[in-house]
Design a protein around this motif. Structure first.
Motif, mmCIF file in Angstrom:
data_model
loop_
_atom_site.group_PDB
_atom_site.id
_atom_site.type_symbol
_atom_site.label_atom_id
_atom_site.label_comp_id
_atom_site.label_asym_id
_atom_site.label_seq_id
_atom_site.Cartn_x
_atom_site.Cartn_y
_atom_site.Cartn_z
ATOM 1 N N SER A 164 0.844 -1.192 0.000
ATOM 2 C CA SER A 164 0.000 0.000 0.000
ATOM 3 C C SER A 164 0.876 1.237 0.000
ATOM 4 O O SER A 164 2.043 1.179 0.347
ATOM 5 C CB SER A 164 -0.906 -0.002 1.236
ATOM 6 N N GLY A 165 0.290 2.370 -0.361
ATOM 7 C CA GLY A 165 1.073 3.585 -0.472
ATOM 8 C C GLY A 165 1.311 3.925 -1.925
ATOM 9 O O GLY A 165 1.087 3.112 -2.811
ATOM 10 N N SER A 166 1.810 5.097 -2.150
ATOM 11 C CA SER A 166 1.925 5.576 -3.524
ATOM 12 C C SER A 166 3.240 5.169 -4.173
ATOM 13 O O SER A 166 4.164 4.738 -3.500
ATOM 14 C CB SER A 166 1.805 7.099 -3.538
ATOM 15 N N ALA A 167 3.266 5.302 -5.479
ATOM 16 C CA ALA A 167 4.496 5.178 -6.260
ATOM 17 C C ALA A 167 5.140 3.803 -6.181
ATOM 18 O O ALA A 167 6.362 3.696 -6.183
ATOM 19 C CB ALA A 167 5.494 6.253 -5.843
ATOM 20 N N ALA A 179 12.213 -0.657 -6.358
ATOM 21 C CA ALA A 179 12.585 -2.058 -6.462
ATOM 22 C C ALA A 179 11.952 -2.835 -5.314
ATOM 23 O O ALA A 179 11.614 -2.260 -4.273
ATOM 24 C CB ALA A 179 14.101 -2.203 -6.413
ATOM 25 N N MET A 180 11.788 -4.118 -5.523
ATOM 26 C CA MET A 180 11.229 -4.979 -4.487
ATOM 27 C C MET A 180 12.132 -6.196 -4.296
ATOM 28 O O MET A 180 12.759 -6.662 -5.252
ATOM 29 C CB MET A 180 9.829 -5.441 -4.870
ATOM 30 N N ALA A 235 10.228 -6.755 0.787
ATOM 31 C CA ALA A 235 10.783 -5.466 1.180
ATOM 32 C C ALA A 235 10.831 -4.530 -0.022
ATOM 33 O O ALA A 235 10.958 -4.983 -1.170
ATOM 34 C CB ALA A 235 12.184 -5.657 1.764
ATOM 35 N N ARG A 236 10.754 -3.240 0.259
ATOM 36 C CA ARG A 236 10.805 -2.216 -0.788
ATOM 37 C C ARG A 236 12.094 -1.438 -0.670
ATOM 38 O O ARG A 236 12.469 -1.001 0.432
ATOM 39 C CB ARG A 236 9.612 -1.264 -0.653
#
Length: 121
Positions: free
Chosen positions: A24-27, A32-33, A96-97
């Motif tokens: 969730s959240g923008s952009a 990368a993930m 993780a982002r």
């Protein structure tokens, strides 16, 4: 930003499992993930990463050819398809982002809560 990992469970060696991570959240599409895992009594280790566009992927040697990371930017989700699983894949898996699709834990600022994968022999 919140990351919600799911899809873990008990699977027999040689089987398949697909992990998902909803973000969730923008952009979402500019970040990368990555997927990491932590086995009991061990350090958290890198598993796979994917660039913001999905055009570049990175894997740790032990999962190459067996795991596939992918993402759907329209759904703000990242996936880890696990095949030919082994007992040594047993761990809590975290998504993780990060800014870049790299192996370094510190490069990832946001983490999910983890989902447990248990592979029976």
């Amino acid at each position: 930003v919140q990351l919600q990992a799911s899809g873990g469970g008990l699977v027999q060696a040689g089987g398949l499992l697909r992990l998902s991570c909803a973000v969730s959240g923008s952009a979402f599409s500019v970040y990368a993930m990555g997927w990491f895992r932590q086995a009991p009594g061990k350090e958290r280790e890198f598993v796979a990463a994917i660039s913001a566009t999905g055009g570049s992927t990175l894997y740790t040697d032990s999962v190459k050819g067996r795991f596939t990371i992918s993402r759907d930017n329209a759904k703000s989700a990242v996936y880890l398809q696990m095949s030919s699983v082994k007992p040594e894949d047993t761990a809590v898996y975290y998504c993780a982002r990060g800014q870049q699709s790299v192996v370094t834990r510190s490069a990832y600022a946001y983490w999910g809560q983890g989902t447990l994968v248990t592979v029976s022999s």
